[in-house]
Design a protein around this motif. Structure first.
Motif, mmCIF file in Angstrom:
data_model
loop_
_atom_site.group_PDB
_atom_site.id
_atom_site.type_symbol
_atom_site.label_atom_id
_atom_site.label_comp_id
_atom_site.label_asym_id
_atom_site.label_seq_id
_atom_site.Cartn_x
_atom_site.Cartn_y
_atom_site.Cartn_z
ATOM 1 N N ILE A 1 6.352 -3.536 1.449
ATOM 2 C CA ILE A 1 5.108 -3.295 2.169
ATOM 3 C C ILE A 1 4.634 -1.870 1.871
ATOM 4 O O ILE A 1 5.370 -0.906 2.049
ATOM 5 C CB ILE A 1 5.285 -3.486 3.691
ATOM 6 C CG1 ILE A 1 5.638 -4.932 4.014
ATOM 7 C CG2 ILE A 1 4.033 -3.052 4.444
ATOM 8 C CD1 ILE A 1 4.547 -5.927 3.719
ATOM 9 N N ILE A 2 3.406 -1.764 1.421
ATOM 10 C CA ILE A 2 2.805 -0.460 1.106
ATOM 11 C C ILE A 2 1.960 0.020 2.280
ATOM 12 O O ILE A 2 2.051 1.151 2.707
ATOM 13 C CB ILE A 2 1.948 -0.538 -0.171
ATOM 14 C CG1 ILE A 2 2.772 -1.021 -1.361
ATOM 15 C CG2 ILE A 2 1.265 0.791 -0.456
ATOM 16 C CD1 ILE A 2 3.900 -0.112 -1.768
ATOM 17 N N CYS A 3 1.124 -0.876 2.790
ATOM 18 C CA CYS A 3 0.237 -0.546 3.913
ATOM 19 C C CYS A 3 0.674 -1.369 5.116
ATOM 20 O O CYS A 3 0.449 -2.583 5.162
ATOM 21 C CB CYS A 3 -1.211 -0.845 3.548
ATOM 22 S SG CYS A 3 -2.375 -0.570 4.911
ATOM 23 N N LEU B 1 -8.748 -7.743 -1.436
ATOM 24 C CA LEU B 1 -7.757 -8.385 -0.576
ATOM 25 C C LEU B 1 -8.344 -8.810 0.771
ATOM 26 O O LEU B 1 -7.646 -9.373 1.609
ATOM 27 C CB LEU B 1 -6.570 -7.438 -0.347
ATOM 28 C CG LEU B 1 -5.766 -7.079 -1.599
ATOM 29 C CD1 LEU B 1 -4.743 -5.992 -1.289
ATOM 30 C CD2 LEU B 1 -5.090 -8.313 -2.168
ATOM 31 N N GLY B 2 -9.631 -8.510 0.968
ATOM 32 C CA GLY B 2 -10.282 -8.877 2.221
ATOM 33 C C GLY B 2 -9.826 -8.036 3.399
ATOM 34 O O GLY B 2 -9.822 -8.494 4.534
ATOM 35 N N LYS B 3 -9.464 -6.781 3.127
ATOM 36 C CA LYS B 3 -8.955 -5.894 4.170
ATOM 37 C C LYS B 3 -9.670 -4.562 4.105
ATOM 38 O O LYS B 3 -10.446 -4.302 3.201
ATOM 39 C CB LYS B 3 -7.452 -5.719 4.003
ATOM 40 C CG LYS B 3 -6.745 -7.078 3.997
ATOM 41 C CD LYS B 3 -5.301 -6.972 4.211
ATOM 42 C CE LYS B 3 -4.742 -8.399 4.220
ATOM 43 N NZ LYS B 3 -3.476 -8.478 4.844
ATOM 44 N N LEU C 1 1.278 6.337 -1.617
ATOM 45 C CA LEU C 1 2.071 5.237 -2.153
ATOM 46 C C LEU C 1 1.179 4.134 -2.719
ATOM 47 O O LEU C 1 1.493 3.528 -3.741
ATOM 48 C CB LEU C 1 2.990 4.675 -1.064
ATOM 49 C CG LEU C 1 4.000 3.623 -1.480
ATOM 50 C CD1 LEU C 1 4.858 4.118 -2.641
ATOM 51 C CD2 LEU C 1 4.873 3.233 -0.302
ATOM 52 N N PHE C 2 0.041 3.904 -2.076
ATOM 53 C CA PHE C 2 -0.939 2.914 -2.543
ATOM 54 C C PHE C 2 -1.411 3.291 -3.946
ATOM 55 O O PHE C 2 -1.432 2.466 -4.856
ATOM 56 C CB PHE C 2 -2.120 2.881 -1.566
ATOM 57 C CG PHE C 2 -2.982 1.663 -1.642
ATOM 58 C CD1 PHE C 2 -2.826 0.645 -0.714
ATOM 59 C CD2 PHE C 2 -3.970 1.535 -2.609
ATOM 60 C CE1 PHE C 2 -3.629 -0.483 -0.760
ATOM 61 C CE2 PHE C 2 -4.769 0.423 -2.660
ATOM 62 C CZ PHE C 2 -4.605 -0.602 -1.730
ATOM 63 N N SER D 1 -0.740 -4.885 6.344
ATOM 64 C CA SER D 1 0.291 -5.758 5.753
ATOM 65 C C SER D 1 0.001 -6.070 4.284
ATOM 66 O O SER D 1 -0.101 -7.221 3.874
ATOM 67 C CB SER D 1 0.412 -7.061 6.549
ATOM 68 O OG SER D 1 0.830 -6.794 7.857
ATOM 69 N N ILE D 2 -0.144 -5.008 3.496
ATOM 70 C CA ILE D 2 -0.392 -5.141 2.059
ATOM 71 C C ILE D 2 0.877 -4.747 1.319
ATOM 72 O O ILE D 2 1.422 -3.660 1.530
ATOM 73 C CB ILE D 2 -1.569 -4.262 1.615
ATOM 74 C CG1 ILE D 2 -2.850 -4.709 2.315
ATOM 75 C CG2 ILE D 2 -1.743 -4.313 0.099
ATOM 76 C CD1 ILE D 2 -4.041 -3.814 2.052
#
Length: 85
Positions: free
Chosen positions: A2-4, A39-41, A51-52, A8-9
């Protein structure tokens, strides 16, 4: 991984979005905002951004490898000045 946590990405989600955008348009400039949108977020707190970005950069299809191959506007200023001379 999990990055975000806010949205929850995972790293796999990011890689899939980058690969999809690159396949759709090889010349597009891929930004975190575009990845979130794909991603619709939406970004929330921004704590994941380092990190993203690292995850985006690790994608094979993210972009060109060297600064000299990047569009001029995206090149480091030092490189732009050296090439202008």
């Amino acid at each position: 991984m999990i990055i975000c946590h806010c949205q929850s990405i995972s790293d796999q989600d990011i890689r899939a979005a980058v690969d999809w955008m690159r396949a759709a348009d090889a010349d597009t400039i891929i930004t975190p905002g575009k990845v979130y949108h794909a991603l619709g977020k939406r970004a929330d707190c921004g704590g994941c951004m380092p990190l993203f970005l690292d995850t985006m950069r690790q994608c094979d299809s993210f972009g060109v490898a060297t600064a000299a191959e990047r569009p001029p506007i995206l090149r480091p200023a030092r490189l732009r000045l050296a090439q202008a001379r």
